[in-house]
Write an enzyme that holds these catalytic residues in place. Structure first.
Site, PDB file in Angstrom:
ATOM      1  N   THR A  19      42.326  41.208 -18.961  1.00  0.00           N
ATOM      2  CA  THR A  19      41.698  42.287 -19.941  1.00  0.00           C
ATOM      3  C   THR A  19      40.696  43.307 -18.950  1.00  0.00           C
ATOM      4  O   THR A  19      40.157  42.809 -18.076  1.00  0.00           O
ATOM      5  CB  THR A  19      40.910  41.805 -20.834  1.00  0.00           C
ATOM      6  OG1 THR A  19      40.142  42.734 -21.734  1.00  0.00           O
ATOM      7  CG2 THR A  19      40.122  40.924 -20.323  1.00  0.00           C
ATOM      8  N   ASP A  20      41.041  44.603 -19.552  1.00  0.00           N
ATOM      9  CA  ASP A  20      39.962  45.627 -19.107  1.00  0.00           C
ATOM     10  C   ASP A  20      38.409  45.245 -18.997  1.00  0.00           C
ATOM     11  O   ASP A  20      37.597  45.807 -18.425  1.00  0.00           O
ATOM     12  CB  ASP A  20      40.250  46.979 -19.362  1.00  0.00           C
ATOM     13  CG  ASP A  20      40.155  46.839 -20.950  1.00  0.00           C
ATOM     14  OD1 ASP A  20      39.742  46.027 -21.598  1.00  0.00           O
ATOM     15  OD2 ASP A  20      40.332  48.359 -21.436  1.00  0.00           O
ATOM     16  N   GLU A  21      38.217  44.395 -19.901  1.00  0.00           N
ATOM     17  CA  GLU A  21      36.727  44.149 -20.413  1.00  0.00           C
ATOM     18  C   GLU A  21      36.029  43.209 -19.273  1.00  0.00           C
ATOM     19  O   GLU A  21      34.790  43.344 -19.271  1.00  0.00           O
ATOM     20  CB  GLU A  21      36.605  43.212 -21.577  1.00  0.00           C
ATOM     21  CG  GLU A  21      37.309  43.901 -22.824  1.00  0.00           C
ATOM     22  CD  GLU A  21      36.620  43.219 -24.173  1.00  0.00           C
ATOM     23  OE1 GLU A  21      35.601  42.642 -24.319  1.00  0.00           O
ATOM     24  OE2 GLU A  21      37.173  43.756 -25.173  1.00  0.00           O
ATOM     25  N   LYS A  33      36.621  35.670 -19.124  1.00  0.00           N
ATOM     26  CA  LYS A  33      37.998  36.261 -18.709  1.00  0.00           C
ATOM     27  C   LYS A  33      37.837  36.497 -17.163  1.00  0.00           C
ATOM     28  O   LYS A  33      38.956  36.295 -16.318  1.00  0.00           O
ATOM     29  CB  LYS A  33      38.559  37.340 -19.456  1.00  0.00           C
ATOM     30  CG  LYS A  33      38.945  36.930 -20.776  1.00  0.00           C
ATOM     31  CD  LYS A  33      40.287  36.360 -20.948  1.00  0.00           C
ATOM     32  CE  LYS A  33      41.628  36.888 -20.454  1.00  0.00           C
ATOM     33  NZ  LYS A  33      42.738  36.163 -20.719  1.00  0.00           N
ATOM     34  N   TYR A  50      33.046  36.360 -23.883  1.00  0.00           N
ATOM     35  CA  TYR A  50      34.278  36.339 -23.727  1.00  0.00           C
ATOM     36  C   TYR A  50      34.779  37.052 -22.555  1.00  0.00           C
ATOM     37  O   TYR A  50      35.729  36.389 -21.795  1.00  0.00           O
ATOM     38  CB  TYR A  50      34.986  37.228 -24.774  1.00  0.00           C
ATOM     39  CG  TYR A  50      36.282  37.847 -24.726  1.00  0.00           C
ATOM     40  CD1 TYR A  50      37.575  36.797 -24.492  1.00  0.00           C
ATOM     41  CD2 TYR A  50      36.586  39.002 -24.276  1.00  0.00           C
ATOM     42  CE1 TYR A  50      38.871  37.478 -24.347  1.00  0.00           C
ATOM     43  CE2 TYR A  50      37.925  39.721 -23.957  1.00  0.00           C
ATOM     44  CZ  TYR A  50      38.787  38.678 -24.048  1.00  0.00           C
ATOM     45  OH  TYR A  50      40.006  39.184 -23.911  1.00  0.00           O
TER      46      TYR A  50
HETATM   47  P1  NAD Z   1      45.027  36.032 -29.995  1.00  0.00           P
HETATM   48  O1  NAD Z   1      43.877  35.489 -30.379  1.00  0.00           O
HETATM   49  O2  NAD Z   1      45.829  36.440 -30.990  1.00  0.00           O
HETATM   50  O3  NAD Z   1      46.004  34.715 -29.489  1.00  0.00           O
HETATM   51  C1  NAD Z   1      45.486  33.566 -28.686  1.00  0.00           C
HETATM   52  C2  NAD Z   1      46.758  32.583 -28.924  1.00  0.00           C
HETATM   53  O4  NAD Z   1      46.136  31.561 -28.041  1.00  0.00           O
HETATM   54  C3  NAD Z   1      46.838  31.788 -30.197  1.00  0.00           C
HETATM   55  O5  NAD Z   1      48.085  31.762 -30.577  1.00  0.00           O
HETATM   56  C4  NAD Z   1      45.983  30.533 -30.194  1.00  0.00           C
HETATM   57  O6  NAD Z   1      46.488  29.532 -31.043  1.00  0.00           O
HETATM   58  C5  NAD Z   1      46.224  30.058 -28.700  1.00  0.00           C
HETATM   59  N1  NAD Z   1      45.201  29.392 -28.024  1.00  0.00           N
HETATM   60  C6  NAD Z   1      43.933  29.320 -28.114  1.00  0.00           C
HETATM   61  N2  NAD Z   1      43.456  28.519 -27.336  1.00  0.00           N
HETATM   62  C7  NAD Z   1      44.214  27.766 -27.015  1.00  0.00           C
HETATM   63  C8  NAD Z   1      44.476  26.495 -26.239  1.00  0.00           C
HETATM   64  N3  NAD Z   1      43.480  25.968 -25.707  1.00  0.00           N
HETATM   65  N4  NAD Z   1      45.338  26.131 -25.761  1.00  0.00           N
HETATM   66  C9  NAD Z   1      46.744  26.560 -26.101  1.00  0.00           C
HETATM   67  N5  NAD Z   1      46.824  27.513 -26.848  1.00  0.00           N
HETATM   68  C10 NAD Z   1      45.531  28.261 -27.333  1.00  0.00           C
HETATM   69  O7  NAD Z   1      45.033  36.620 -28.532  1.00  0.00           O
HETATM   70  P2  NAD Z   1      45.681  38.096 -28.087  1.00  0.00           P
HETATM   71  O8  NAD Z   1      45.068  39.318 -28.563  1.00  0.00           O
HETATM   72  O9  NAD Z   1      47.188  37.867 -28.410  1.00  0.00           O
HETATM   73  O10 NAD Z   1      45.446  38.014 -26.607  1.00  0.00           O
HETATM   74  C11 NAD Z   1      46.276  37.313 -25.635  1.00  0.00           C
HETATM   75  C12 NAD Z   1      45.836  37.333 -24.395  1.00  0.00           C
HETATM   76  O11 NAD Z   1      45.725  38.724 -23.999  1.00  0.00           O
HETATM   77  C13 NAD Z   1      44.340  36.757 -24.157  1.00  0.00           C
HETATM   78  O12 NAD Z   1      44.486  36.128 -22.935  1.00  0.00           O
HETATM   79  C14 NAD Z   1      43.651  38.008 -23.975  1.00  0.00           C
HETATM   80  O13 NAD Z   1      42.304  37.742 -23.441  1.00  0.00           O
HETATM   81  C15 NAD Z   1      44.361  38.991 -23.521  1.00  0.00           C
HETATM   82  N6  NAD Z   1      44.346  40.467 -23.684  1.00  0.00           N
HETATM   83  C16 NAD Z   1      44.167  40.905 -25.201  1.00  0.00           C
HETATM   84  C17 NAD Z   1      44.010  42.215 -25.512  1.00  0.00           C
HETATM   85  C18 NAD Z   1      43.899  42.681 -26.874  1.00  0.00           C
HETATM   86  O14 NAD Z   1      43.629  43.789 -27.093  1.00  0.00           O
HETATM   87  N7  NAD Z   1      44.243  41.785 -27.899  1.00  0.00           N
HETATM   88  C19 NAD Z   1      43.972  43.177 -24.713  1.00  0.00           C
HETATM   89  C20 NAD Z   1      44.000  42.690 -23.157  1.00  0.00           C
HETATM   90  C21 NAD Z   1      44.388  41.268 -22.850  1.00  0.00           C
HETATM   91  O1  DAU Z   2      39.843  45.725 -24.197  1.00  0.00           O
HETATM   92  C1  DAU Z   2      40.816  44.659 -24.168  1.00  0.00           C
HETATM   93  C2  DAU Z   2      40.129  43.819 -25.184  1.00  0.00           C
HETATM   94  O2  DAU Z   2      40.129  44.260 -26.688  1.00  0.00           O
HETATM   95  C3  DAU Z   2      40.602  42.446 -25.199  1.00  0.00           C
HETATM   96  O3  DAU Z   2      40.367  41.906 -24.176  1.00  0.00           O
HETATM   97  C4  DAU Z   2      40.209  41.636 -26.445  1.00  0.00           C
HETATM   98  O4  DAU Z   2      40.707  40.303 -26.461  1.00  0.00           O
HETATM   99  C5  DAU Z   2      40.178  42.480 -27.695  1.00  0.00           C
HETATM  100  O5  DAU Z   2      39.802  41.727 -28.975  1.00  0.00           O
HETATM  101  C6  DAU Z   2      39.673  43.641 -27.657  1.00  0.00           C
HETATM  102  O6  DAU Z   2      38.184  43.602 -27.696  1.00  0.00           O
HETATM  103  P1  DAU Z   2      37.308  44.819 -28.451  1.00  0.00           P
HETATM  104  O7  DAU Z   2      36.147  43.883 -28.750  1.00  0.00           O
HETATM  105  O8  DAU Z   2      37.574  46.005 -28.026  1.00  0.00           O
HETATM  106  O9  DAU Z   2      38.349  44.799 -29.849  1.00  0.00           O
HETATM  107  P2  DAU Z   2      37.804  44.794 -31.394  1.00  0.00           P
HETATM  108  O10 DAU Z   2      38.972  45.091 -31.983  1.00  0.00           O
HETATM  109  O11 DAU Z   2      36.920  43.711 -31.742  1.00  0.00           O
HETATM  110  O12 DAU Z   2      36.765  45.950 -31.471  1.00  0.00           O
HETATM  111  C7  DAU Z   2      37.293  47.233 -31.269  1.00  0.00           C
HETATM  112  C8  DAU Z   2      35.868  48.136 -31.254  1.00  0.00           C
HETATM  113  O13 DAU Z   2      35.647  48.444 -32.621  1.00  0.00           O
HETATM  114  C9  DAU Z   2      34.690  47.753 -30.645  1.00  0.00           C
HETATM  115  O14 DAU Z   2      34.031  48.615 -30.194  1.00  0.00           O
HETATM  116  C10 DAU Z   2      33.940  46.852 -31.937  1.00  0.00           C
HETATM  117  C11 DAU Z   2      34.459  48.115 -32.929  1.00  0.00           C
HETATM  118  N1  DAU Z   2      34.410  47.220 -34.050  1.00  0.00           N
HETATM  119  C12 DAU Z   2      35.007  45.911 -34.426  1.00  0.00           C
HETATM  120  C13 DAU Z   2      35.123  45.334 -35.376  1.00  0.00           C
HETATM  121  C14 DAU Z   2      36.057  44.105 -35.552  1.00  0.00           C
HETATM  122  C15 DAU Z   2      33.805  47.808 -35.444  1.00  0.00           C
HETATM  123  O15 DAU Z   2      33.077  48.868 -35.318  1.00  0.00           O
HETATM  124  N2  DAU Z   2      33.837  46.789 -36.396  1.00  0.00           N
HETATM  125  C16 DAU Z   2      34.405  45.760 -36.640  1.00  0.00           C
HETATM  126  O16 DAU Z   2      34.477  45.270 -37.760  1.00  0.00           O
END
Ligand code: NAD
Ligand code: DAU
Length: 351
Positions: A134-136, A163, A159
């Site tokens: 992730t970019d985070e 990562k 988190y």
């Molecule tokens: P998500 O939380 O929707 O899904 C995570 C999945 O992993 C779930 O199906 C969960 O059951 C499974 N899981 C959790 N712990 C596990 C374990 N110990 N063993 C096996 N399975 C397990 O997450 P997402 O948003 O789909 O993100 C997927 C990946 O992409 C993550 O690694 C996250 O860091 C990365 N990522 C997410 C975003 C985003 O915006 N959502 C952006 C960049 C990178």
């Molecule tokens: O940048 C990639 C990341 O994006 C991934 O690595 C993470 O897995 C994914 O969860 C996401 O992280 P963020 O923290 O950016 O996403 P989130 O949707 O939780 O929040 C987006 C922005 O909105 C953040 O600045 C917090 C804000 N927010 C979030 C929630 C849930 C609010 O203002 N209100 C809310 O209720």
């Protein structure tokens, strides 16, 4: 015929990736290893559950004997590790599980892959481990500049630090053993099947239920949004063409403030679904601890080396996404019942 071990395939991006791959390739096998935490949902994969190319295994990426058995039972070519605890707010409340799954789970997968793929003089041809990061991990930007692959890691939340820790271990397996790996670091994804603890589906769900729309702090934090299919396309390209040992940033230059996102959703729902949903629902609440101010990806490397370009622009993607949730209200109802209610009430009780 290539065999993929996809982990976390029942989650948001993982499920979209499984669908993307089966649409694109006839001749693949895909094993989905998922623990089915609160974020994993087999309903997301209903359409493929009887597909002969697909196998589901419920289990934990930290379970060494299970992971080793998968490498014995299948001739796995590619590991794509999506499995993670992914929500920043949860990591602030319960960091341990983030370190367990995100760091130790990654090491377990790396070791099993290394043991299965290593030969006397290197690694078997055509194997690769891809870490979905992730970019985070880069921390937070000021008003200008972008994250490149050489930006120093500076994570702030439990988190993102877990990562980043995982990324460093993956890199170490390349540096030490020359294990074939890549790391992708993508910006915020949005699209179908995202669990409604994350901003966009949470706001859609609250609009539909006329609940307050919690905006953290001043609402001016910036995220760089990418439609999930474009992320899946990038991962597929990196698996096939990524130079071994390299990191690739993924993002489509689509920065928006949180308040802009919230107002876009309100406007769509107001005009198309229910005109009593208005900006009056917005509720500014206490800020997230350690809240990163701005993320912005420089995608030059993946574009120039691999030819990746995003296909879905934000204006189109956000409407597609809102429509998906409108057409799948039963999905939303099911995932927001039970445990979710407890989580939501606990998370927002003081806000
Ligand atoms: P998500 O939380 O929707 O899904 C995570 C999945 O992993 C779930 O199906 C969960 O059951 C499974 N899981 C959790 N712990 C596990 C374990 N110990 N063993 C096996 N399975 C397990 O997450 P997402 O948003 O789909 O993100 C997927 C990946 O992409 C993550 O690694 C996250 O860091 C990365 N990522 C997410 C975003 C985003 O915006 N959502 C952006 C960049 C990178
Ligand atoms: O940048 C990639 C990341 O994006 C991934 O690595 C993470 O897995 C994914 O969860 C996401 O992280 P963020 O923290 O950016 O996403 P989130 O949707 O939780 O929040 C987006 C922005 O909105 C953040 O600045 C917090 C804000 N927010 C979030 C929630 C849930 C609010 O203002 N209100 C809310 O209720």
């Amino acid at each position: 015929m290539k065999t993929y071990l996809v982990t976390g395939g029942a989650g948001f991006i993982g499920a979209n990736f499984v669908h993307y791959m089966f649409k694109k390739y006839d001749n693949i096998k895909l094993i989905n290893l998922d623990k089915l935490t609160y974020a994993g949902n087999l309903e997301n994969l209903k359409a493929v559950e009887n597909d002969s190319r697909y196998t589901f295994v419920q289990g934990d990426i930290c379970d060494k004997s299970l992971v080793e058995k998968l490498f014995k039972d299948y001739d796995i070519d590619y590991v794509v590790n999506f499995a993670a605890e992914s929500h920043v707010d949860r990591s602030i409340r319960e960091p341990e599980v983030f370190v367990n799954t995100n760091v130790l789970g990654t090491v377990t997968l790396l070791n099993a892959a290394k043991n299965a793929w290593q030969t006397d003089d290197g690694f078997k041809e055509g194997k690769k481990y891809l870490q979905v990061s992730t970019d985070e991990v880069y921390g937070s930007l000021g008003e200008t500049g972008y994250f490149t692959e050489t930006t120093p890691l500076d994570p702030h939340s439990p988190y993102s630090s877990s990562k980043a820790g995982a990324d460093l271990v993956v890199k170490a397996y390349f540096d030490t053993y020359k294990m074939p790996i890549n790391i992708t670091r993508c910006s915020n994804n949005y699209g179908p099947y995202q669990f409604p603890e994350k901003l966009i589906p949470l706001i859609i769900n609250n609009c539909l239920n006329k609940k307050p729309l919690p905006v953290y702090g001043d609402g001016l934090n910036i995220r760089d949004w990418l439609y999930v299919e474009d992320h899946c396309k990038a991962i597929d390209m990196v698996i096939n063409k990524g130079r071994l040992g390299e990191v690739y940033n993924v993002g489509g230059h689509n920065e928006r403030t949180n308040i802009h996102i919230v107002k876009t959703v309100i406007k769509y729902i107001n005009e198309n679904v229910d005109d009593s949903v208005t900006e009056d629902l917005i509720k500014y609440v206490e800020d997230r601890k350690g809240h990163d101010r701005r993320y912005g990806i420089d995608p030059t490397k993946i574009r120039e080396e691999l030819g990746w370009e995003p296909e879905t622009m934000y204006e189109e993607g956000i409407v597609k996404t809102i429509k998906w949730y409108l057409n799948n209200k039963d999905w939303m109802e099911r995932v927001t019942s039970g445990e979710y209610k407890k989580y939501y009430n606990k998370m927002y009780e003081n806000k």
